[in-house]
Motif scaffolding. Structure first.
Motif, mmCIF file in Angstrom:
data_model
loop_
_atom_site.group_PDB
_atom_site.id
_atom_site.type_symbol
_atom_site.label_atom_id
_atom_site.label_comp_id
_atom_site.label_asym_id
_atom_site.label_seq_id
_atom_site.Cartn_x
_atom_site.Cartn_y
_atom_site.Cartn_z
ATOM 1 N N LYS A 50 0.991 -1.424 -0.325
ATOM 2 C CA LYS A 50 0.130 -0.026 -0.313
ATOM 3 C C LYS A 50 0.698 1.190 -0.368
ATOM 4 N N LEU A 51 2.382 1.009 0.390
ATOM 5 C CA LEU A 51 2.809 2.421 0.858
ATOM 6 C C LEU A 51 3.475 2.574 -0.801
ATOM 7 N N GLN A 52 3.435 1.413 -0.939
ATOM 8 C CA GLN A 52 4.283 1.732 -2.435
ATOM 9 C C GLN A 52 3.475 1.948 -3.593
ATOM 10 N N LYS A 89 1.910 11.729 -9.624
ATOM 11 C CA LYS A 89 1.480 13.396 -10.040
ATOM 12 C C LYS A 89 2.627 14.266 -9.748
ATOM 13 N N ILE A 90 3.860 13.889 -9.127
ATOM 14 C CA ILE A 90 4.655 14.354 -9.159
ATOM 15 C C ILE A 90 5.454 14.297 -10.480
ATOM 16 N N GLN A 91 5.982 13.374 -11.059
ATOM 17 C CA GLN A 91 5.597 13.678 -12.871
ATOM 18 C C GLN A 91 5.034 14.710 -14.085
ATOM 19 N N GLN A 92 3.058 13.794 -13.486
ATOM 20 C CA GLN A 92 2.707 15.038 -13.900
ATOM 21 C C GLN A 92 2.722 16.592 -13.650
ATOM 22 N N GLU A 93 3.092 16.668 -12.815
ATOM 23 C CA GLU A 93 3.278 18.351 -12.013
ATOM 24 C C GLU A 93 4.682 18.845 -12.971
ATOM 25 N N HIS A 94 5.856 18.235 -12.762
ATOM 26 C CA HIS A 94 7.051 18.049 -14.021
ATOM 27 C C HIS A 94 7.102 18.666 -15.346
ATOM 28 N N GLU A 95 5.653 18.104 -15.798
ATOM 29 C CA GLU A 95 5.284 17.626 -17.398
ATOM 30 C C GLU A 95 4.706 18.893 -17.362
ATOM 31 N N ARG A 96 3.741 19.123 -16.901
ATOM 32 C CA ARG A 96 2.414 20.880 -16.601
ATOM 33 C C ARG A 96 4.047 22.011 -16.521
ATOM 34 N N ARG A 113 2.355 9.313 -5.746
ATOM 35 C CA ARG A 113 2.518 10.408 -5.231
ATOM 36 C C ARG A 113 4.054 10.658 -6.312
ATOM 37 N N LEU A 114 4.930 9.785 -6.571
ATOM 38 C CA LEU A 114 5.898 9.720 -7.676
ATOM 39 C C LEU A 114 5.053 10.227 -9.802
#
Length: 579
Positions: free
Chosen positions: A122-124, A133-140, A130-131
């Motif tokens: 579940k943590l993984q 979302k971070i990748q999507q944020e970086h792409e954005r 989370r990663l």
């Protein structure tokens, strides 16, 4: 046995004897012979019978006792066996309970491990989300940065075009004003019909204040112009600050000028011959201007054989001297500063272009020879090439697929008298076909950035052939090759800027870190070299040909929208750009 005792008691002749033996055997009687002999036969028989009965009863009692003892011993053994079996069963029961307890503890431990695994899973999963979302944020953010770079580049380009257009319009207006001023015939009149007057009675004393020194004008000569009156010595040229004593003067921004000063300051001069640009047959000042460098020159220089730099395309000024290359081309001194003159000198740049392609995951497995050649050798190789597209009016690079022998420059020439190259050594080079590409040829003597962009373009031709791309139309093949050349130029300008700022080109997001690191080793570029790189990018962007210009714009648009890899995959499948 009572009767036997009576019998024994009733007979005084029977003495006490001793019995020894077992079960009636080995009987020994020791009596007084005299008494025994005195008994009758009947008494002897009774005695024998009694003894026999006694012995029989005794034997019975003994047998019973033995049987009882044996039975009791057997019961004891059975009881002992039962006890041992009970103890054994109890031990087995205890062992089973112990094993059950261990099994229960093991099950609990496995359950805890399973719960821990589920928790870690579940943590993984949460970490992956989370990663993601971070990748999507970086792409954005990358897309926003790219959009911002495009917007800034467009603003910068619009600003440059606006300034150039404004400068040209101002020059035209000034030229028109000069032309109009030249047609004024009335000696005492200026552009605003000002007059040189000597009638003091028109302005009564006390009402005449000089517009220049702000003091009262007494009796004497004065000027009336520009809506005021002036002392003759106060009416001065805005350029030379000397009084205007001529009959005519010129105006600019509500300021007076001598006609000569006005022409010197505002009349456009030719950047080639340094003379004032003459008027045309209609009496208007007409000149040409380079769209990027804004070099102004007389239209006649386009027809009088004035040479241009083969790199930056600027015309050779009369007060400067360009270098004459061995094949007839001319090179300005600024472009000469970073020029590459022989094949050996170009090898490090060739390796940098290969690293740039590796950074884009487009490594070429085959080693392809790269040669710097003269214009004549390149034209001869182009004639021997069966396939391929060539950029007219002059081709500066070629990707060969046929076996040929070409002449390459093996040593950098020296600059001799009259700004001519001398002592240039060439040698024939036999090209053997080991794959679909035999060699890449590039004109010698071009600046590093232009040579690199040509190499990046021709290497893309090689990559397409080696990767088995179908026969592509000129618009698609030359367009995607120009996209790679533009990307390399952009990465070089970005890495050499020295300030870490964003690149002005929208295609910089696909450039490679390896190419940036390789270029940064050369240190900060000069202002002219950065300007030269922008010019080479401008050439690619503003090319008017269908293959190189329209092809680049379509390919660059597809690459920015879908990415380089997806664009190449679409080309491989369909032979066209994605839309």
């Amino acid at each position: 046995m009572g009767w036997f005792r009576k019998l024994l008691k009733g007979s005084d002749h029977i003495s006490r004897g001793q019995y020894q033996g077992k079960y009636g055997e080995d009987r020994i009687w020791d009596t007084h012979r005299s008494s025994m002999d005195d008994l009758t036969d009947i008494e002897k028989e009774d005695i024998d019978r009694a003894i026999a009965l006694s012995l029989s009863e005794e034997d019975h009692l003994k047998g019973k006792k033995v049987v009882e003892d044996d039975s009791q011993s057997e019961d004891d053994k059975l009881c002992k066996i039962d006890d041992e079996e009970d103890e054994y069963l109890a031990k087995i029961q205890q062992e089973d309970e112990y094993l059950t307890k261990i099994q229960q503890e093991e099950d609990e431990r496995l359950a805890k491990i399973q719960q821990e695994h589920e928790r870690l899973a579940k943590l993984q999963q949460e970490e992956d989300e989370r990663l993601a979302k971070i990748q999507q944020e970086h792409e954005r953010l990358a897309k926003l940065q790219q959009d911002e770079d495009e917007r800034l580049a467009k603003i910068q380009q619009d600003e440059v075009e606006h300034l150039a257009k404004a400068q040209l319009e101002e020059d035209e207006q000034l030229a028109r004003a000069i032309q109009e001023s030249l047609t004024i015939d009335s000696p005492p009149r200026s552009d605003n019909d000002s007059s040189f007057l000597s009638y003091p009675h028109l302005f009564p004393p006390g009402y005449r204040t000089c517009a220049g020194c702000k003091t009262e004008i007494g009796h004497g000569r004065f000027l009336s112009c520009m809506g005021g009156v002036w002392h003759p010595e106060c009416f001065c040229c805005h350029a030379c600050r000397l009084p205007i004593t001529d009959y005519e003067f010129s105006m600019s921004s509500n300021r007076p000028y001598h006609k000569s000063c006005y022409r010197e300051k505002h009349h456009p001069r030719c950047d080639v011959c340094k003379s004032f640009i003459p008027t045309n047959s209609s009496g208007l000042i007409e000149y040409r201007a380079h769209p990027f460098w804004l070099q102004k020159y007389c239209p006649s220089h386009e027809l009088d054989g004035t040479p241009r730099c083969c790199s930056c395309e600027r015309m050779e000024p009369r007060d400067a001297k360009y270098l004459l290359l061995d094949d007839g081309r001319k090179l300005c001194l600024e472009c000469l500063d970073s020029s590459i003159m022989d094949t050996h000198e170009c090898q490090p740049l060739y390796l940098e272009i290969q690293e740039f392609y590796e950074g884009l995951n487009m490594k070429l497995e085959q080693q392809i020879p790269m040669l710097l050649v003269e214009r004549q050798a390149l034209n001869e190789a182009m004639e021997g090439e069966k396939n391929g597209h060539h950029h007219l009016p002059e081709t500066r690079g070629l990707c060969l697929s046929e076996e040929q022998t070409v002449t390459t420059i093996s040593r950098r020439p020296r600059i001799g008298a009259g700004y001519r190259v001398t002592d240039m050594i060439t040698e024939p080079f036999k090209l053997i076909r080991r794959c679909e590409v035999t060699a890449i040829l590039v004109l010698y003597g071009l600046p590093r950035l232009l040579t690199g962009s040509i190499l990046a373009h021709e290497m893309m031709h090689a990559w397409l052939r080696l990767k088995g791309y179908p026969n592509l139309s000129p618009e698609v093949e030359e367009g995607i090759c120009q996209v790679l050349a533009h990307m390399w130029l952009d990465s070089e300008l970005y890495s050499g800027s020295g300030n870490g700022g964003a690149s002005s080109s929208s295609s910089s997001s696909s450039s490679s870190p390896s190419s940036s690191s390789a270029s940064s080793k050369k240190g900060k570029r000069s202002d002219f070299e950065k300007k030269l790189g922008e010019f080479f990018k401008h050439q690619i962007e503003s090319d008017t040909s269908s293959a190189y210009g329209d092809g680049f714009r379509s390919g660059n648009k597809a690459m920015l929208k879908y990415g380089l890899k997806s664009t190449l995959d679409h080309i491989h499948m369909t032979g066209s750009f994605p839309y």
